[in-house]
Design an enzyme around this catalytic site. Structure first.
Site, mmCIF file in Angstrom:
data_model
loop_
_atom_site.group_PDB
_atom_site.id
_atom_site.type_symbol
_atom_site.label_atom_id
_atom_site.label_comp_id
_atom_site.label_asym_id
_atom_site.label_seq_id
_atom_site.Cartn_x
_atom_site.Cartn_y
_atom_site.Cartn_z
ATOM 1 N N TYR A 147 36.717 44.860 39.847
ATOM 2 C CA TYR A 147 36.652 43.611 40.043
ATOM 3 C C TYR A 147 34.840 43.360 39.382
ATOM 4 O O TYR A 147 35.118 42.475 39.328
ATOM 5 C CB TYR A 147 36.187 43.959 42.163
ATOM 6 C CG TYR A 147 36.549 42.347 42.437
ATOM 7 C CD1 TYR A 147 37.171 41.581 41.682
ATOM 8 C CD2 TYR A 147 35.154 42.144 43.371
ATOM 9 C CE1 TYR A 147 36.851 39.958 42.855
ATOM 10 C CE2 TYR A 147 34.553 40.861 43.888
ATOM 11 C CZ TYR A 147 36.155 39.649 43.275
ATOM 12 O OH TYR A 147 35.641 38.413 44.237
ATOM 13 N N ALA B 63 33.374 44.657 37.822
ATOM 14 C CA ALA B 63 33.743 44.575 36.123
ATOM 15 C C ALA B 63 34.028 42.989 35.449
ATOM 16 O O ALA B 63 33.337 42.541 34.754
ATOM 17 C CB ALA B 63 34.032 45.685 35.257
ATOM 18 N N GLY C 144 46.858 12.462 51.395
ATOM 19 C CA GLY C 144 46.357 10.864 51.270
ATOM 20 C C GLY C 144 46.128 11.577 49.998
ATOM 21 O O GLY C 144 46.034 10.184 49.039
ATOM 22 N N LYS D 139 34.457 40.716 36.836
ATOM 23 C CA LYS D 139 33.158 39.475 37.424
ATOM 24 C C LYS D 139 32.203 39.275 36.624
ATOM 25 O O LYS D 139 31.480 38.433 36.411
ATOM 26 C CB LYS D 139 32.947 39.349 38.685
ATOM 27 C CG LYS D 139 34.190 39.108 39.534
ATOM 28 C CD LYS D 139 34.757 37.693 39.611
ATOM 29 C CE LYS D 139 35.646 37.953 40.707
ATOM 30 N NZ LYS D 139 36.603 36.045 40.696
ATOM 31 N N ASN E 210 39.150 29.957 39.224
ATOM 32 C CA ASN E 210 39.350 30.198 40.625
ATOM 33 C C ASN E 210 40.147 31.777 41.505
ATOM 34 O O ASN E 210 39.969 32.727 42.060
ATOM 35 C CB ASN E 210 39.937 29.221 41.926
ATOM 36 C CG ASN E 210 40.100 29.859 43.120
ATOM 37 O OD1 ASN E 210 39.087 29.738 44.238
ATOM 38 N ND2 ASN E 210 41.072 29.615 43.388
HETATM 39 N N1 NAP Z 1 37.064 35.552 48.988
HETATM 40 C C1 NAP Z 1 35.638 36.218 49.212
HETATM 41 O O1 NAP Z 1 35.045 36.740 49.592
HETATM 42 C C2 NAP Z 1 34.918 36.076 48.262
HETATM 43 C C3 NAP Z 1 33.953 36.509 47.351
HETATM 44 C C4 NAP Z 1 33.464 36.060 46.129
HETATM 45 C C5 NAP Z 1 34.573 35.660 45.327
HETATM 46 N N2 NAP Z 1 35.537 35.752 46.121
HETATM 47 C C6 NAP Z 1 36.184 35.095 44.742
HETATM 48 O O2 NAP Z 1 36.942 33.747 44.672
HETATM 49 C C7 NAP Z 1 38.544 33.275 44.006
HETATM 50 C C8 NAP Z 1 39.043 32.737 44.735
HETATM 51 O O3 NAP Z 1 39.686 34.311 45.769
HETATM 52 P P1 NAP Z 1 39.703 34.389 47.594
HETATM 53 O O4 NAP Z 1 39.046 34.719 48.350
HETATM 54 O O5 NAP Z 1 40.583 32.566 48.221
HETATM 55 O O6 NAP Z 1 41.371 35.270 47.581
HETATM 56 P P2 NAP Z 1 42.695 34.865 47.549
HETATM 57 O O7 NAP Z 1 43.264 33.852 49.149
HETATM 58 O O8 NAP Z 1 43.418 36.390 47.643
HETATM 59 O O9 NAP Z 1 42.970 33.829 46.560
HETATM 60 C C9 NAP Z 1 43.140 34.115 45.145
HETATM 61 C C10 NAP Z 1 44.756 33.440 44.334
HETATM 62 O O10 NAP Z 1 44.470 33.935 43.136
HETATM 63 C C11 NAP Z 1 45.416 33.818 43.302
HETATM 64 N N3 NAP Z 1 46.683 34.758 41.459
HETATM 65 C C12 NAP Z 1 45.666 35.875 42.059
HETATM 66 N N4 NAP Z 1 46.264 35.778 40.218
HETATM 67 C C13 NAP Z 1 46.462 34.968 40.052
HETATM 68 C C14 NAP Z 1 47.290 34.982 38.448
HETATM 69 N N5 NAP Z 1 47.413 35.769 37.421
HETATM 70 N N6 NAP Z 1 47.343 33.856 37.503
HETATM 71 C C15 NAP Z 1 47.634 32.760 38.634
HETATM 72 N N7 NAP Z 1 46.877 32.733 40.087
HETATM 73 C C16 NAP Z 1 46.585 33.734 40.512
HETATM 74 C C17 NAP Z 1 46.578 34.152 43.869
HETATM 75 O O11 NAP Z 1 47.805 34.094 43.742
HETATM 76 P P3 NAP Z 1 48.909 35.085 45.047
HETATM 77 O O12 NAP Z 1 49.413 34.044 45.843
HETATM 78 O O13 NAP Z 1 50.612 33.743 43.862
HETATM 79 O O14 NAP Z 1 48.649 36.250 44.687
HETATM 80 C C18 NAP Z 1 45.933 33.107 44.627
HETATM 81 O O15 NAP Z 1 46.000 31.676 44.890
HETATM 82 C C19 NAP Z 1 38.549 34.474 43.344
HETATM 83 O O16 NAP Z 1 38.266 34.464 42.068
HETATM 84 C C20 NAP Z 1 37.511 35.619 44.026
HETATM 85 O O17 NAP Z 1 37.496 36.770 43.212
HETATM 86 C C21 NAP Z 1 36.394 35.545 47.016
#
Ligand code: NAP
Length: 252
Positions: free
Chosen positions: A174, A176, A60, A178, A96
């Site tokens: 990673y 560095a 929606g 961030k 993100n």
């Molecule tokens: N999960 C955690 O514990 C955690 C903790 C702290 C911070 N984060 C941060 O949260 C954010 C989201 O991560 P997530 O945990 O949801 O991981 P995820 O499920 O692996 O999602 C990462 C996303 O980033 C996309 N991506 C990667 N390279 C890209 C590019 N060059 N252009 C556009 N999109 C791109 C991926 O696309 P594809 O599917 O095409 O690869 C995916 O949609 C990240 O910045 C991560 O560092 C995560």
């Protein structure tokens, strides 16, 4: 994509989320749309991005899709043009998209780490977020918008120099990337204040997603709730120059 949707005669607030096809980005898109925003869900893979946007739109919300690879200049430019032409403003940008800079299932030592992986991780997590923010500045200024950079507790000096276990060598890229994003968040906040644009760095916690092979201890709902909280907080309530977490402000 058509012109910005209207609600009771007033334009809907608009949001753009990168990496919206799965994980935190998808859930953040869902939650922003549930708040009545027009959400541009972006992803680098057209098919998976469209599928995610269609799934959320079926719930929606006003969710549209645009392909965006944050490391491709052309792609960044074309999304910025699309936002300008379709919305004319951007209330919320959620940077993100991210990669963890490691090879799935492998734990590399310092000697084994690839410099190319270091470059590509910085390119995605730091340069990509900066380039997109810069390209979207006209739309953000028009709206007096908010930029949310999704960062990580792994990138705080407070944690890294504390009494916890030593970090993994192969997470240097990673962490560095961030750290660079954190510093950029503070500097951009200072630069953009006069335009009414607010910028923050938000850590979602350790969330079970593809990025960590679903080992995280929090759900995407919990992580996305933290991101959306700070994305939508009134400007005068947003802690300034702060590292933001589920528990509020934490040391950098
Ligand atoms: N999960 C955690 O514990 C955690 C903790 C702290 C911070 N984060 C941060 O949260 C954010 C989201 O991560 P997530 O945990 O949801 O991981 P995820 O499920 O692996 O999602 C990462 C996303 O980033 C996309 N991506 C990667 N390279 C890209 C590019 N060059 N252009 C556009 N999109 C791109 C991926 O696309 P594809 O599917 O095409 O690869 C995916 O949609 C990240 O910045 C991560 O560092 C995560």
């Amino acid at each position: 994509m058509t012109n910005s949707g209207e609600r009771d005669g007033a334009p809907r607030p608009t949001a753009l989320v990168t990496g919206g096809n799965k994980g935190l980005g998808k859930e953040v898109s869902r939650r922003l749309a549930a708040r009545g925003m027009s959400v541009l869900l972006t992803a680098r893979d057209e098919e998976r991005g469209r599928a995610a946007a269609a799934e959320l739109a079926a719930e929606g919300g006003d969710i549209r899709f645009a392909r965006l690879d944050v490391t491709e200049e052309k792609s960044v430019r074309s999304v910025a043009e699309l936002v300008g032409a379709s919305f004319g403003r951007l209330d919320i940008l959620v940077n993100n998209a991210g990669v963890n800079g490691v090879v799935r299932g492998e734990r590399r030592t310092l000697d084994e780490m690839s410099v190319e992986m270091l470059r590509s991780t910085l390119e995605t997590n730091f340069v990509g977020a900066f380039a997109l923010t810069q390209a979207l500045l006209p739309a953000l200024r028009t709206a007096g918008g908010r930029v949310v950079n999704v960062t990580s507790a792994l990138a705080t000096f407070a944690r890294t120099t504390g009494s916890g276990p030593a970090g993994r060598a192969d997470l240097i890229a990673y962490c560095a990337s961030k750290v660079a994003l954190n510093m950029t968040s503070v500097l951009l906040a200072d630069q953009l204040r006069e335009w009414g644009v607010t910028v923050c760095a938000v850590s979602p916690g350790y969330v079970a997603t593809d990025m960590n092979n679903f080992a995280g201890t929090k759900t995407v709902q919990e992580g996305a709730r933290t991101i959306v909280h700070f994305a939508t907080l009134a400007p005068d309530e947003l802690p300034d120059r702060a590292f933001l977490t589920e528990d509020g402000v934490a040391p950098w």
